[in-house]
Design an enzyme around this catalytic site. Sequence first.
Site, PDB file in Angstrom:
ATOM      1  N   GLY A  62       0.738  -1.025   0.165  1.00 30.47           N
ATOM      2  CA  GLY A  62       0.069  -0.044  -0.017  1.00 30.47           C
ATOM      3  C   GLY A  62       0.807   1.226  -0.147  1.00 30.47           C
ATOM      4  CB  CYS A  63      -0.007   4.704  -1.119  1.00 29.41           C
ATOM      5  SG  CYS A  63      -1.593   4.921  -0.142  1.00 29.41           S
ATOM      6  CE1 TYR A  64      -1.415   8.126   4.112  1.00 29.99           C
ATOM      7  CE2 TYR A  64      -3.138   6.602   4.124  1.00 29.99           C
ATOM      8  CZ  TYR A  64      -2.564   7.889   4.019  1.00 29.99           C
ATOM      9  OH  TYR A  64      -3.488   8.966   4.210  1.00 29.99           O
ATOM     10  CB  THR A 122       5.293   2.165  -0.169  1.00 32.17           C
ATOM     11  OG1 THR A 122       4.744   0.962  -0.524  1.00 32.17           O
ATOM     12  CG2 THR A 122       6.681   2.653  -0.783  1.00 32.17           C
ATOM     13  CB  SER A 123       5.271   6.908   2.514  1.00 30.21           C
ATOM     14  OG  SER A 123       4.400   6.352   3.396  1.00 30.21           O
TER      15      SER A 123
END
Length: 415
Positions: A218-220, A222-223
């Site tokens: 997911g995006c969160y 990953t960051s």
Amino acid sequence: MGSTALGGGAPARLGLAPKDGVFGSNLKQCGGFMLKTTPKVGSSSVRVRASVASSPQKQHSPKTSGVKSGEEVRIAVLGASGYTGAEIVRLLANHPQFRIKVMTADRKAGEQFGSVFPHLITQDLPNLVAVKDADFSNVDAVFCCLPHGTTQEIIKGLPQELKIVDLSADFRLRDINEYAEWYGHSHRAPELQQEAVYGLTEVLRNEIRNARLVANPGCYPTSIQLPLVPLIKAKLIKVSNIIIDAKSGVSGAGRGAKEANLYTEIAEGIHAYGIKGHRHVPEIEQGLSEAAESKVTISFTPNLICMKRGMQSTMFVEMAPGVTANDLYQHLKSTYEGEEFVKLLNGSSVPHTRHVVGSNYCFMNVFEDRIPGRAIIISVIDNLVKGASGQAVQNLNLMMGLPENTGLQYQPLFP
């Protein structure tokens, strides 16, 4: 691309080998319908079939690994009418070897892709078809961009020889009971859940390289995991008091019509959501726990901000005794030295979402907190690229034996 892994990476999701479908290699059952996998004789073009009745057909030979330079890899994009699907198409427009042969979108079936996304009207693409009518006989690999809960039966029905990158959350969590708790229904493909490899590229590239099914992060997650995993593995920060404030552009909520995402509802404002428990929490905690080799829990608050794309995660951490913010910085610098898509900024430079838009980069930096013993880490990504479709292309490049940066050397858009 460099090949440095974060301390060897977290344990991969490697388990059961793929099993033959109960309907053989020509017809695959898929949640109440059958997926057609017979080739069109004497043609390399995609054939869309409304009927699944046919006589036995010759099977194609998929390219599963070690693709030669210049050799075509045939791609299917499932769920092409969403933001992540469209971003896959945009990125592949300049990919020298990936060629899209099948595109599905049930509600847009029969339409030209350029009529759904006019900014891509110049691309030579097949028409959209329903998943049940898709012909996978001319396909080597699949990007699955469908919503969570819908991909399990579909992926079960795909030909076993295909390489698959799934952008939904369906195969990210190792514990199927945890999946049921957070997503509200039982998992319908537990054998694939065990097989799937988690696709945080810079951490698990060796496992991804040999995978058949990759669960794109997911995006969160990953960051957040890119900066925190190496620091936790090196025991430079304590895991008992990690606080994360994250902000995402509206595209992170998807393309579906929702009142909360109307312009008049989100313009000139920012608001928190999922405060009690965002679905990315177990995914983040899973990765951090594997890095720590013990259970890690976090305080995580996501926010929706009025911009189209981009994501910033601000992480507040307590350092281990005797560790300084510079130690954190130097460890991240050495970890990601040689990595093309993860960049540690110099000095006091603050990561800005505008500086990564449209690219597969993650920019990060470390700052000393005014509270002794604490540090603040900030990372930014484009939620649709490094947080979704870009990382998916990066992963499939690895799976096909290509350089990771193939087709991804887009510089950020500015202004």
